[in-house]
Design a protein around this motif. Structure first.
Motif, short mmCIF file in Angstrom:
data_model
loop_
_atom_site.label_atom_id
_atom_site.label_comp_id
_atom_site.label_asym_id
_atom_site.label_seq_id
_atom_site.Cartn_x
_atom_site.Cartn_y
_atom_site.Cartn_z
N THR A 1 17.61 -4.69 48.18
CA THR A 1 17.35 -4.49 46.76
C THR A 1 17.64 -3.03 46.40
OG1 THR A 1 15.78 -4.86 44.97
CG2 THR A 1 14.87 -3.95 47.00
N GLN A 2 17.81 -2.79 45.14
CA GLN A 2 18.23 -1.47 44.64
C GLN A 2 17.20 -0.40 45.03
OE1 GLN A 2 16.89 0.25 41.81
NE2 GLN A 2 18.55 1.73 41.62
N LEU A 3 17.63 0.84 45.08
CA LEU A 3 16.81 1.93 45.62
C LEU A 3 15.41 2.03 45.01
CD1 LEU A 3 16.48 4.44 47.37
CD2 LEU A 3 18.08 5.63 45.92
N GLY A 4 15.30 1.85 43.72
CA GLY A 4 13.98 1.99 43.10
C GLY A 4 13.27 0.66 42.86
N SER A 5 13.69 -0.39 43.54
CA SER A 5 13.23 -1.73 43.15
C SER A 5 12.36 -2.46 44.17
CB SER A 5 14.43 -2.63 42.85
OG SER A 5 15.16 -2.11 41.80
N SER A 6 11.75 -1.75 45.10
CA SER A 6 10.93 -2.50 46.07
C SER A 6 9.81 -3.25 45.36
CB SER A 6 10.37 -1.57 47.14
OG SER A 6 9.61 -0.55 46.54
N GLY A 7 9.21 -2.61 44.37
CA GLY A 7 8.11 -3.27 43.64
C GLY A 7 8.59 -4.52 42.92
N LEU B 1 1.42 -3.64 41.82
CA LEU B 1 0.04 -3.57 42.31
C LEU B 1 -0.98 -4.00 41.26
CD1 LEU B 1 0.04 -0.31 44.49
CD2 LEU B 1 0.45 -2.67 45.18
N THR B 2 -0.53 -4.28 40.04
CA THR B 2 -1.46 -4.79 39.02
C THR B 2 -1.46 -6.32 38.96
OG1 THR B 2 0.14 -4.83 37.21
CG2 THR B 2 -0.99 -2.74 37.58
N HIS B 3 -0.52 -6.96 39.65
CA HIS B 3 -0.39 -8.43 39.55
C HIS B 3 -1.11 -9.12 40.70
CE1 HIS B 3 2.35 -8.87 36.11
NE2 HIS B 3 2.81 -7.68 36.48
N LYS B 4 -2.40 -9.32 40.52
CA LYS B 4 -3.20 -9.81 41.64
C LYS B 4 -2.90 -11.27 42.00
CE LYS B 4 -7.10 -10.89 38.67
NZ LYS B 4 -8.44 -10.50 38.28
N ARG C 1 -1.18 -6.68 59.21
CA ARG C 1 -1.75 -8.04 59.18
C ARG C 1 -2.87 -8.13 58.14
NH1 ARG C 1 -0.12 -11.31 63.48
NH2 ARG C 1 -2.06 -12.38 63.94
N LYS C 2 -3.69 -7.10 58.07
CA LYS C 2 -4.77 -7.12 57.08
C LYS C 2 -4.20 -7.11 55.66
CE LYS C 2 -8.95 -4.83 57.76
NZ LYS C 2 -9.91 -3.70 57.61
N ALA C 3 -3.19 -6.28 55.45
CA ALA C 3 -2.59 -6.18 54.11
C ALA C 3 -2.01 -7.53 53.68
CB ALA C 3 -1.50 -5.11 54.11
N LEU C 4 -1.44 -8.27 54.63
CA LEU C 4 -0.82 -9.54 54.28
C LEU C 4 -1.87 -10.65 54.11
CD1 LEU C 4 2.24 -9.39 56.69
CD2 LEU C 4 2.35 -9.35 54.19
N ALA C 5 -2.94 -10.56 54.85
CA ALA C 5 -3.92 -11.64 54.86
C ALA C 5 -4.92 -11.54 53.71
CB ALA C 5 -4.66 -11.66 56.20
N ILE C 6 -5.08 -10.34 53.16
CA ILE C 6 -6.17 -10.14 52.19
C ILE C 6 -5.87 -10.78 50.83
CG2 ILE C 6 -5.48 -7.92 51.19
CD1 ILE C 6 -8.39 -6.98 51.63
N GLY C 7 -4.59 -10.92 50.51
CA GLY C 7 -4.22 -11.55 49.23
C GLY C 7 -3.98 -10.55 48.12
N GLY C 8 -3.05 -10.91 47.24
CA GLY C 8 -2.67 -10.02 46.14
C GLY C 8 -1.68 -8.96 46.64
N PRO C 9 -1.36 -8.02 45.77
CA PRO C 9 -0.39 -6.98 46.16
C PRO C 9 -1.07 -5.87 46.95
CG PRO C 9 -1.09 -6.65 43.90
CD PRO C 9 -1.85 -7.86 44.38
N THR C 10 -0.40 -5.38 47.99
CA THR C 10 -0.98 -4.34 48.84
C THR C 10 0.08 -3.28 49.15
OG1 THR C 10 -0.49 -5.67 50.78
CG2 THR C 10 -2.71 -5.85 49.89
N PHE C 11 -0.38 -2.15 49.66
CA PHE C 11 0.55 -1.04 49.91
C PHE C 11 0.21 -0.33 51.21
CE2 PHE C 11 1.72 3.46 49.58
CZ PHE C 11 3.08 3.35 49.28
N ILE C 12 1.22 -0.02 52.00
CA ILE C 12 1.05 0.76 53.22
C ILE C 12 2.05 1.92 53.22
CG2 ILE C 12 1.34 0.74 55.75
CD1 ILE C 12 0.10 -1.98 55.83
#
Ligand SMILES: Cc1ncc(C[n+]2csc(CCOP(=O)(O)OP(=O)(O)O)c2C)c(N)n1
Ligand code: SF4
Ligand SMILES: [Mg+2]
Length: 339
Positions: free
Chosen positions: A84-90, A137-140, A221-232
């Motif tokens: 995806t484009q440079l500024g488009s990970s979100g 990160l606002t789209h739960k 694993r925690k970030a993926l399992a917890i649900g909603g958008p997450t960031f590392i």
């Protein structure tokens, strides 16, 4: 007809790995890439998908981890992946999560929780793509993880300065000269702290370092399992951009943490926890002097004693004066009478 669980944000059950001997043997980022010898970001990719497992889609912003991983007709990715484009990970994370959900809802796909991970570099994430990450990160209602691999420069285009480049570092945009020694005079952006503080719908934000591999994978694993958008946010030593012998990558990651420059923490449902050696530091363990980390890297070779001292003072300040050491730079003590 689709199961309702998927539409209630079901995620995969990803229990933490109980130690290095318990890791699965399967690799989903394997041979076939062209990253530099000692590239920690490549290790981050490998650990990230080992942690997430095979039912994962990876989306990658332009940068070293796109370019070096997609040589024509050859790729190390074993899981489905898309550029995806440079500024488009979100946007890529949100769009993919929403697309999967819609296809499952319409019965066009088997209903199952699929991990969506979008990665970006520091240029793509901390600078160019910050607004899209913030929006995601606002789209739960959509599950996704955005992982920012931070090699502290726009590395792929030859080490330009980013908002994540540390104070004083030599980059192609900040070469030290005889008239002016320190060209880059700004302190590094506090990306994870900023995102955690400003996104009440985001349930999980963490900082990691691949030198602590099992801890890093368990945060994924925690970030993926917890649900909603997450960031590392991952700090990744880069032999080319930081100018050191590739054999030092692992050690530099450890030193970043042991000197207190890179605090490892997670914010889960609004609760901050320092972990690993950062927790030990907060509990009284001595920090190593920053010079042990800085002087191993050519990008700081022009530093004088005065520069080293300034850097040390700034790191001390993070640990001694910030509300949460190295994490939240709000001060309690600035105005008398106020909490
Ligand atoms: C919109 C846009 N501007 C500029 C570029 C050129 N470009 C490609 S990769 C890159 C560097 C990205 O830096 P970062 O996100 O930190 O990833 P790294 O290269 O360090 O892995 C740049 C500037 C691009 N691809 N797209
Ligand atoms: S320049 Fe740095 S991030 Fe890019 S491939 Fe080389 S070591 Fe990895
Ligand atoms: Mg970068």
């Amino acid at each position: 007809m689709a199961e309702t669980t998927v539409f209630a944000n079901a995620t995969q059950l990803l229990e933490p790995f109980k130690g290095v001997k318990k890791l699965p043997i399967e690799e989903y980022f394997s041979s076939g890439h062209r990253t530099c010898q000692g590239c920690e970001s490549a290790l981050v990719m490998k650990l990230m998908v080992k942690a997430s497992g095979p039912r994962t889609i990876v989306l990658g912003s332009t940068g070293c981890m796109y370019v070096a991983n997609t040589t024509y007709y050859s790729t190390p990715w074993v899981v489905p992946w898309m550029h995806t484009q440079l500024g488009s990970s979100g946007s890529a994370a949100l769009g993919t999560a929403a697309g999967l959900k819609a296809l499952m809802k319409k019965g066009k796909m088997k209903v199952e929780p699929i991990n969506v991970i979008a990665f970006c570099g520091d240029g793509g994430g901390a600078d160019m793509g910050l607004s899209a990450i913030s929006a995601t990160l606002t789209h739960k209602e959509y599950n996704s993880l955005i992982l920012m691999y931070d090699n502290e420069s726009y590395a792929n285009t030859d080490i330009q300065l980013s908002g994540s480049t540390p104070y004083g570092a030599h980059t192609t945009f900040s070469p030290p000269g005889s008239v002016k020694r320190i060209i880059h005079t700004r302190w590094k952006k506090n990306m994870a702290g900023m995102l955690a503080a400003g996104h009440p719908e985001c349930r999980y934000v963490a900082t990691v370092c691949a030198s602590y591999a099992v801890e890093m994978m368990n945060k994924v694993r925690k970030a993926l399992a917890i649900g909603g958008p997450t960031f590392i946010h991952s700090l990744d030593p880069c032999p080319k951009g930081w100018d050191y012998d590739p054999m030092l990558s692992h050690e530099l990651g450890e030193l970043a943490v042991e000197t207190g420059i890179w605090p490892m923490y997670e914010v889960e449902d609004g609760v901050v926890r320092l972990y690993g050696k950062s927790k030990a530091i907060a509990q009284g363990r001595a920090r190593k002097p920053v010079r042990e980390y800085l002087l191993k890297q050519g990008r700081f070779a022009h530093f004088t004693e005065e520069d080293l001292e300034y850097f040390q003072t700034k790191v001390d300040e993070m640990w001694e004066k910030w509300l949460i050491p190295g994490v939240i730079p709000f001060r309690k003590d600035l105005e008398e009478g106020r909490p």
